[in-house]
Every structure is written in structure tokens, then in C-alpha cells.
Design an enzyme around this catalytic site. Structure first.
Site, PDB file in Angstrom:
ATOM      1  N   ASP A   2     -19.581  31.048  26.562  1.00 25.32           N
ATOM      2  CA  ASP A   2     -20.689  31.571  27.294  1.00 25.32           C
ATOM      3  C   ASP A   2     -21.874  32.228  26.673  1.00 25.32           C
ATOM      4  O   ASP A   2     -21.614  32.999  25.983  1.00 25.32           O
ATOM      5  CB  ASP A   2     -20.580  32.263  28.460  1.00 25.32           C
ATOM      6  CG  ASP A   2     -19.546  31.755  29.661  1.00 25.32           C
ATOM      7  OD1 ASP A   2     -20.226  30.490  30.008  1.00 25.32           O
ATOM      8  OD2 ASP A   2     -18.509  32.348  29.982  1.00 25.32           O
ATOM      9  N   ASN A  50     -19.418  21.199  34.539  1.00 20.51           N
ATOM     10  CA  ASN A  50     -20.678  21.176  33.666  1.00 20.51           C
ATOM     11  C   ASN A  50     -21.137  19.436  33.774  1.00 20.51           C
ATOM     12  O   ASN A  50     -22.345  19.470  33.318  1.00 20.51           O
ATOM     13  CB  ASN A  50     -20.204  21.252  32.419  1.00 20.51           C
ATOM     14  CG  ASN A  50     -19.925  22.803  32.012  1.00 20.51           C
ATOM     15  OD1 ASN A  50     -19.237  23.183  31.173  1.00 20.51           O
ATOM     16  ND2 ASN A  50     -20.677  23.620  32.771  1.00 20.51           N
TER      17      ASN A  50
HETATM   18  C1  FPP Z   1     -21.256  27.526  27.680  1.00 22.87           C
HETATM   19  O1  FPP Z   1     -22.543  28.151  27.551  1.00 22.87           O
HETATM   20  C2  FPP Z   1     -21.134  26.594  26.898  1.00 22.87           C
HETATM   21  C3  FPP Z   1     -21.225  25.098  27.022  1.00 22.87           C
HETATM   22  C4  FPP Z   1     -21.045  24.608  28.406  1.00 22.87           C
HETATM   23  C5  FPP Z   1     -20.805  24.033  25.940  1.00 22.87           C
HETATM   24  C6  FPP Z   1     -19.953  24.548  24.695  1.00 22.87           C
HETATM   25  C7  FPP Z   1     -19.877  23.273  23.906  1.00 22.87           C
HETATM   26  C8  FPP Z   1     -20.132  23.277  22.688  1.00 22.87           C
HETATM   27  C9  FPP Z   1     -20.747  24.476  21.859  1.00 22.87           C
HETATM   28  C10 FPP Z   1     -20.022  21.695  21.648  1.00 22.87           C
HETATM   29  C11 FPP Z   1     -18.846  22.075  20.595  1.00 22.87           C
HETATM   30  C12 FPP Z   1     -17.707  22.258  20.963  1.00 22.87           C
HETATM   31  C13 FPP Z   1     -16.472  22.390  19.940  1.00 22.87           C
HETATM   32  C14 FPP Z   1     -15.281  22.577  20.613  1.00 22.87           C
HETATM   33  C15 FPP Z   1     -16.611  21.907  18.831  1.00 22.87           C
HETATM   34  P1  FPP Z   1     -23.805  27.901  28.680  1.00 22.87           P
HETATM   35  O2  FPP Z   1     -24.501  26.531  28.283  1.00 22.87           O
HETATM   36  O3  FPP Z   1     -23.210  28.044  29.907  1.00 22.87           O
HETATM   37  O4  FPP Z   1     -24.796  28.930  28.351  1.00 22.87           O
HETATM   38  P2  FPP Z   1     -25.237  30.169  29.519  1.00 22.87           P
HETATM   39  O5  FPP Z   1     -24.084  31.064  29.671  1.00 22.87           O
HETATM   40  O6  FPP Z   1     -26.220  30.983  28.637  1.00 22.87           O
HETATM   41  O7  FPP Z   1     -25.952  29.502  30.370  1.00 22.87           O
END
Ligand code: FPP
Length: 264
Positions: A2, A50
Site C-alpha cells: 500500500d 482492484n
Molecule cells: C497498492 O497501492 C498496490 C497495488 C494495488 C499494486 C502493486 C503491484 C505492483 C507493485 C506490481 C509488481 C508486483 C510484483 C509482485 C512484482 P495503491 O495503488 O493502493 O496505493 P495507495 O495506497 O497510495 O492508493
């Protein structure tokens, strides 16, 4: 993981740079975990929720996932030295076929590695996993492969996307100040699981944060084990620990960096 979007926003960067920074952070955190003796790590890469995000963001995350996992699996990355097996735990029916083909190839090519597991929760929610397990069990009962009287907690675990490989979580880390559970590993969190909250945005979560999280857990685990010994409560059997932790570092002799010998 997150905090990727907020990291990008705070830095005045395009959103995809936040996810890119998050993926980089993951490689470093994994190296740290495996060096400290953690055997299994699960990363919540994509919740089924998501899918409600804009398609361009979903595409960015899927592309990053493919390219970063390929890097972790094939290239000369620091993670490779840990003989890592990469496994997808999630609802594969929701993964586009081209992405799924790549991920399954990565799974296959790392399947022989047994020292460490990296479980990628993608696309995942715990409630979906529970429904999946119950459905599988129902099919097995209907086809006489299984009797209702034979169903135990282990049966449910064996039919999760994890296929019985990760039944209990020691530490669940939630970054970026969120304290909700987001439908994550609801079954796997048990009576001894610790939830560790951090205000740090995931892309800023580094060696220090990882080490501190594991250090704190080791310290309290030591106290619990000592307490159990004093009270003669055998909460965790030696057999269970030996089965869970093949490496000696996390067996009954506590990790040296956090052991206590006397509680005053
Ligand atoms: C959550 O932060 C993150 C995600 C929904 C996506 C994470 C995926 C990657 C980093 C891709 C690479 C993955 C691997 C396993 C190699 P958020 O987007 O909810 O951010 P926020 O909390 O600031 O809204």
C-alpha cells in the site's frame, strides 16, 4: 504494497512511477526477508477489488508484474541466490490469458526450488479463496473422492489456492497507515499471528523497516515461548516447528539477533 499511488502523488510523478517504485521496493524487502531467515513471503499484488481501477492502471500493474517476476526468476537478481519458488495464489480465471501464460511459465521454471517460497496473491481476496476451497471440496464429495466425515481444517487448507503450503501466518505487514484487513489471508491469520502496522508508504519501506518488523516479532516470540515454558503450556510442538522451519535459524533456539535469556 500500500502507498504506491500516494508516493507518486507526493513526488509529483505519474501514477505508474509509484507502482514501479513499489516493485523495486519489493525486490529489496524480499532479499532482506530471505537473508534474515524467513522461508515464505506472500505479497498482495492485486486484489479482486482492484479490477475497479482504470484499465490503464490495471495494464501498468500487470505489465510490471510480468516484467518484475521475469527479472526475479531468470536474471542475475539477488533473489535468485535464495533458490526461490514463485507461486501464484489467486483466481486464475480472472487473469488475461497472455499474462497467465507468462506467469505459469515462471512458476514452472522455479518449481524445483525448495529453499524459499514467494507467493503472489493475484488476483486475490480471502473470501474468494474460501469459496474456491469449499467448491473444490464439494466437487470431491460429489465424485466420492472425499467423505463429509473426512473433512477437517487441513482439507480446507489443502484446497485453498495455496494448496496447503502456507496455512499459518507469523507476521502480516500493512503499510501506509491503513489498518483495515482488505480481505487478506483471513484464514491464515491465527491465534499467534501478529499484524504489524506501518505508516511508511510501500515504496519507502526498506531494509530498516523490514528488519525492525522481524526483530520486534522475534523478540515477542521469544517472550511467548519463554512464558509458555514457564507456564508449561506447550503451544507449539517441536515437531510443528521443525516441519515449518527447515532452516535451524527459526527453530526453538531463537534468532540470535533477538534472543532473550532472562525475563526480569
Ligand atoms: C497498492 O497501492 C498496490 C497495488 C494495488 C499494486 C502493486 C503491484 C505492483 C507493485 C506490481 C509488481 C508486483 C510484483 C509482485 C512484482 P495503491 O495503488 O493502493 O496505493 P495507495 O495506497 O497510495 O492508493
Amino acid at each position: 504494497m500500500d502507498g504506491n499511488r500516494r508516493y507518486a502523488k507526493n513526488a509529483g510523478l505519474p501514477l505508474k512511477e509509484g507502482h514501479r517504485a513499489g516493485a523495486e521496493s519489493l525486490a529489496k524487502v524480499l532479499t532482506c526477508c530471505y537473508k534474515l531467515g524467513v522461508k515464505d513471503v506472500t505479497v498482495y499484488a492485486f486484489s479482486i477489488e482492484n479490477f475497479n481501477r482504470p484499465q490503464s492502471e490495471i495494464d501498468t500493474i500487470f505489465q510490471l508484474l510480468k516484467s518484475r517476476l521475469a527479472y526475479i526468476a531468470y536474471e542475475d537478481s539477488p533473489v535468485k541466490q535464495f533458490h526461490l519458488s514463485i507461486k501464484i495464489v489467486g483466481n486464475r480465471t480472472l487473469i488475461p490469458s497472455d499474462v497467465l501464460a507468462d506467469l505459469e511459465q515462471i512458476e514452472e521454471s522455479t518449481a524445483g526450488n525448495t529453499a524459499h517460497n514467494l507467493f503472489i496473491a493475484f488476483p486475490y481476496t480471502s473470501r474468494d479463496d474460501i469459496v474456491h476451497s469449499v467448491t473444490e471440496i464439494t466437487h470431491k464429495v460429489k465424485s466420492d473422492e472425499l467423505k463429509v466425515s473426512e473433512i477437517t481444517a487441513e482439507t480446507i487448507e489443502n484446497n485453498f489456492y495455496y494448496r496447503g503450503e502456507a496455512s499459518k501466518v507469523d507476521i502480516l505487514v500493512r503499510t501506509s497507515g491503513h489498518t483495515r484487513l482488505s480481505d487478506y489471508m483471513l484464514w491464515q491469520c491465527h491465534q499467534d499471528s501478529v499484524i504489524s502496522y506501518s505508516n511508511t508508504l510501500w515504496p519507502n519501506f526498506k531494509f530498516y523497516h523490514t528488519w525492525w518488523t522481524i526483530f520486534k516479532w522475534s523478540y515477542y516470540k521469544t517472550l511467548i515461548l519463554e512464558d509458555a515454558e514457564t507456564m508449561q503450556i506447550k503451544r507449539i510442538t517441536d515437531k510443528e516447528i521443525n516441519e515449518r522451519y527447515k532452516e535451524p535459524i527459526l527453530s526453538l533456539s531463537h534468532p540470535p539477533f533477538a534472543s532473550v535469556t532472562k525475563v526480569t
